[in-house]
Scaffold this motif. Structure first.
Motif, PDB file in Angstrom:
ATOM      1  N   TYR A 121       0.884  -1.311   0.010  1.00 47.41           N
ATOM      2  CA  TYR A 121      -0.058   0.075   0.052  1.00 47.41           C
ATOM      3  C   TYR A 121       0.893   1.237  -0.033  1.00 47.41           C
ATOM      4  CZ  TYR A 121      -2.796  -3.773   1.798  1.00 47.41           C
ATOM      5  OH  TYR A 121      -3.502  -4.838   2.229  1.00 47.41           O
ATOM      6  N   GLN A 122       1.849   1.188  -0.949  1.00 49.89           N
ATOM      7  CA  GLN A 122       2.792   2.559  -0.980  1.00 49.89           C
ATOM      8  C   GLN A 122       1.834   3.765  -1.389  1.00 49.89           C
ATOM      9  OE1 GLN A 122       5.817   2.188  -3.783  1.00 49.89           O
ATOM     10  NE2 GLN A 122       6.845   4.000  -3.080  1.00 49.89           N
ATOM     11  N   VAL A 123       2.231   4.879  -0.378  1.00 46.87           N
ATOM     12  CA  VAL A 123       1.498   5.974  -0.467  1.00 46.87           C
ATOM     13  C   VAL A 123       2.392   7.150  -0.556  1.00 46.87           C
ATOM     14  CG1 VAL A 123      -0.412   5.492   0.887  1.00 46.87           C
ATOM     15  CG2 VAL A 123       1.428   6.312   2.054  1.00 46.87           C
ATOM     16  N   SER A 196      -7.815  -5.753   1.004  1.00 45.96           N
ATOM     17  CA  SER A 196      -6.467  -5.198   0.365  1.00 45.96           C
ATOM     18  C   SER A 196      -6.834  -4.011  -0.595  1.00 45.96           C
ATOM     19  CB  SER A 196      -5.680  -6.277  -0.227  1.00 45.96           C
ATOM     20  OG  SER A 196      -6.389  -6.744  -1.411  1.00 45.96           O
ATOM     21  N   GLU A 197      -7.805  -4.076  -1.371  1.00 46.15           N
ATOM     22  CA  GLU A 197      -7.982  -3.043  -2.358  1.00 46.15           C
ATOM     23  C   GLU A 197      -8.764  -1.772  -1.450  1.00 46.15           C
ATOM     24  OE1 GLU A 197      -9.194  -5.801  -6.385  1.00 46.15           O
ATOM     25  OE2 GLU A 197     -10.910  -4.602  -5.063  1.00 46.15           O
ATOM     26  N   VAL A 199      -8.196  -1.139   1.830  1.00 43.48           N
ATOM     27  CA  VAL A 199      -6.944  -0.509   2.623  1.00 43.48           C
ATOM     28  C   VAL A 199      -6.015   0.363   1.526  1.00 43.48           C
ATOM     29  CG1 VAL A 199      -5.091  -0.822   3.948  1.00 43.48           C
ATOM     30  CG2 VAL A 199      -6.868  -2.261   4.158  1.00 43.48           C
ATOM     31  N   GLN A 200      -6.062  -0.246   0.648  1.00 37.75           N
ATOM     32  CA  GLN A 200      -5.076   0.745  -0.484  1.00 37.75           C
ATOM     33  C   GLN A 200      -5.857   2.199  -0.624  1.00 37.75           C
ATOM     34  OE1 GLN A 200      -3.865  -1.212  -4.120  1.00 37.75           O
ATOM     35  NE2 GLN A 200      -2.217   0.011  -4.318  1.00 37.75           N
ATOM     36  N   PHE A 203      -5.961   4.397   2.422  1.00 35.83           N
ATOM     37  CA  PHE A 203      -4.730   5.149   2.641  1.00 35.83           C
ATOM     38  C   PHE A 203      -4.309   6.284   1.638  1.00 35.83           C
ATOM     39  CE2 PHE A 203      -2.602   1.373   4.996  1.00 35.83           C
ATOM     40  CZ  PHE A 203      -3.487   1.366   6.011  1.00 35.83           C
ATOM     41  N   ALA A 204      -4.857   6.130   0.479  1.00 37.35           N
ATOM     42  CA  ALA A 204      -4.210   7.117  -0.439  1.00 37.35           C
ATOM     43  C   ALA A 204      -4.767   8.286  -0.483  1.00 37.35           C
ATOM     44  CB  ALA A 204      -4.866   6.486  -2.109  1.00 37.35           C
ATOM     45  N   THR A 327       3.659   1.014   4.069  1.00 37.40           N
ATOM     46  CA  THR A 327       3.141   2.316   3.020  1.00 37.40           C
ATOM     47  C   THR A 327       4.276   3.246   2.578  1.00 37.40           C
ATOM     48  OG1 THR A 327       2.997   3.627   5.233  1.00 37.40           O
ATOM     49  CG2 THR A 327       0.857   2.531   4.521  1.00 37.40           C
TER      50      THR A 327
END
Length: 571
Positions: A121-123, A196-197, A199-200, A203-204, A327
């Motif tokens: 979940y890279q932000v 998972s989708e 959470v991503q 977080f965005a 993240t």
């Protein structure tokens, strides 16, 4: 942790995660990694015969499992150190680090997410955080602790209710929960997505380049509707996760906790952003630059996820590392630390145990956690051990193959101390149930010696015995078991169980057997749990339904040192 478990767990995990149930893959992946390690250790006698070394390998495998589940190798090592292992020497940390690194490199090489990265979940946040946001961060930490406390209590109550039912139908139960989950998830577009989708997306950060699939970037009065839906989704997901975790399917609790925390964290972040936009000249918002967004709701989702995870598992350091590895948001380590710290403090008010420790306690697994060590050092082992008169022992002579077969058939003990004679019980060794059964089967098979049931068996040197007509079981017996003096402190015995991974300890004085302690006995003494007894098949003796699973204990009257006044004295 054998091949069959590995196969079923892997297949069941794929089906369970893809079903849309509120469960995670992290816990089962730790189990899968430990299964792989256990299978690979089988050919190496130096590992399989050394319980302490075996536990070190399993700790490293658990770190690799978390590394694969989250793409967080350092967090995996800390997770194994903080949550899983009650003995973690320095060399194990290095070995766990190597395993986690290799797992992460392999994951990146396989590239299952088609992104070329292991970060799930890279932000990329273009703004930092402000001091006034410490107040909502504190609120998120407190809410996370309350969430964890109530999740644990509700989940354990549901699990106990399941066990009180007269009939158990796990397949029907899973099907019903799946149907209820589908009916609840579908109307809410946040719950409809995979965790998972979801959470991503939570977080965005909102920007012109962001694809707002869930409508999280709306402004004005419409944002109140988004907040209401987020909070409703968090409440419904809380109940679904409480019911789902504990079903007879591979299920983890980490990802659902992260998703629930991200839901209420994002909701609070939207409210704070609306507050700042409505009163931009207020004292709290003096540091905000004009015409530039001041509050980042996605950051609140990360803080909420960390607080919820901390409240459910009571982990601290590993959560902080996992979150910024997940993240890449290293800038926000301090807010994450604040939320995790407060969630643990708030959760500990309702109980010190996390979700994993609560299930260990519910199942009465003999996990000797050093964090729960409250044993006074002046309690001696002789006060809590099972004395020799209450043990089921094997004498060196006077047995036949038939009598030993009857002993194995009529007991459920995992091993037997071997003594010279009952009047003077000099300790000669210890033989496990598996070794004894295999030796008896091997000796009577037609392909080998084909001995009769009346063949004499001995466990000590017999100079006049015919080696052809008798059976010598000394090679199958452990002639040097772990033995201590009964006057030793119980705290030292506990340390040996923890650090060496022992299953049992024998107590002797000048070679004479005095008693025995099993791992279950030690756990019961620490937790003040009285052994439940049931009437044995023969006579008026009683059989220990827990300790019998470890080592043979034939409990008589109140002579058992783990019951009655002796237990009260020891505690």
């Amino acid at each position: 942790m054998g091949p069959w478990t590995l196969t079923i767990k892997s297949l069941g995990l794929c089906l369970a995660v893809s079903s849309g149930l509120w469960l995670g893959k992290e816990g089962p992946l730790v189990h899968v990694a430990c299964c792989c390690a256990n299978i690979m250790m089988k050919p190496f006698d130096s590992l399989t015969g050394n319980e302490a070394r075996k536990r070190e390998v399993l700790s490293a495998a658990a770190a690799a499992g978390i590394s694969v589940a989250f793409g967080a190798p350092i967090g995996g090592v800390l997770f194994s150190l903080e949550q899983l292992s009650y003995y973690f020497p320095d060399k194990t940390m290095w070995q766990s680090f190597v395993c986690a690194m290799v797992a992460a490199v392999t994951l990146q090489a396989l590239n299952p997410f088609r992104t070329g990265k292991i970060v799930l979940y890279q932000v990329t946040y273009t703004r930092g955080w402000h001091r006034f946001e410490v107040i909502p961060f504190i609120i998120l930490g407190i809410v996370g602790g309350l969430f964890g406390a109530f999740l644990i209590r509700l989940n354990i109550k549901i699990a106990r209710w399941r066990r009180t039912r007269s009939s158990s139908r796990p397949i029907v139960e899973v099907a019903v929960i799946a149907l209820i989950t589908a009916l609840i998830n579908f109307p809410n577009h946040f719950m409809r997505a995979q965790n998972s989708e979801l959470v991503q997306a939570l977080f965005a950060e909102c920007s012109s380049e962001t694809y707002d699939r869930f409508g999280l970037c709306v402004t004005g009065s419409k944002a109140f509707g988004v907040v209401a839906i987020l909070l409703l989704a968090a409440a419904l997901a809380f109940f679904l996760a409480s019911v789902t975790f504990g079903l007879d399917i591979p299920a983890g609790i980490i990802l659902p906790s992260v998703a629930i925390g991200a839901l209420y964290g994002r909701a609070l972040g939207i409210l704070v952003r609306m507050w700042q936009e409505a009163y931009p000249k207020a004292f709290l918002f003096a540091k905000c630059e004009p015409d530039i967004p001041c509050v980042t709701p996605g950051l609140y989702a990360i803080i909420g996820a960390a607080s919820a995870l901390g409240g459910a598992t009571r982990m601290t350091l590993s959560i902080v590392v996992i979150m910024f590895e997940l993240t890449g948001a290293l800038t926000y380590v301090i807010p994450i630390m604040i939320a995790v710290m407060l969630s643990k403090w708030c959760g500990d008010i309702f109980g010190k145990r996390g979700i994993y420790e609560s299930w260990i306690q519910l199942n009465e697994y003999p996990f000797l956690d050093h964090r729960d060590d409250t044993t006074p050092p002046d309690v001696y082992a002789r006060r809590v051990m099972t004395v020799v008169d209450d043990l089921s022992v094997i004498t060196a002579t006077g047995h036949t193959i038939g009598s030993l077969r009857n002993l194995v058939a009529n007991t459920t003990y995992r091993g037997f101390p071997v003594i010279s004679e009952t009047s003077t019980p000099i300790l000669l060794g210890y033989i496990t149930r598996n070794e004894l059964s295999f030796a008896l089967k091997h000796s009577t098979s037609p392909a080998n010696r084909n001995l009769s049931e009346e063949t004499l068996v001995f466990f000590a040197h017999q100079p006049f015995a015919d080696p052809v007509e008798t059976l010598d079981l000394r090679p199958w017996m452990d002639q040097t078991p772990i033995t201590l003096n009964s006057n030793i402190s119980f705290l030292i015995v506990l340390r040996m169980f923890q650090r060496l991974g022992l299953r049992y300890v024998l107590f002797a004085n000048k070679g004479i057997l005095q008693g025995l302690l099993t791992k279950k006995d030690v756990w019961s003494v620490l937790n003040g749990v009285e052994f439940r007894r049931q009437e044995a098949l023969r006579g008026d003796e009683f059989q220990d339904t827990h300790g019998a699973e470890e080592v043979g204990l034939l409990q008589g009257d109140e002579r058992s040192s783990l019951s009655g006044s002796l237990r009260r004295d020891s505690l």
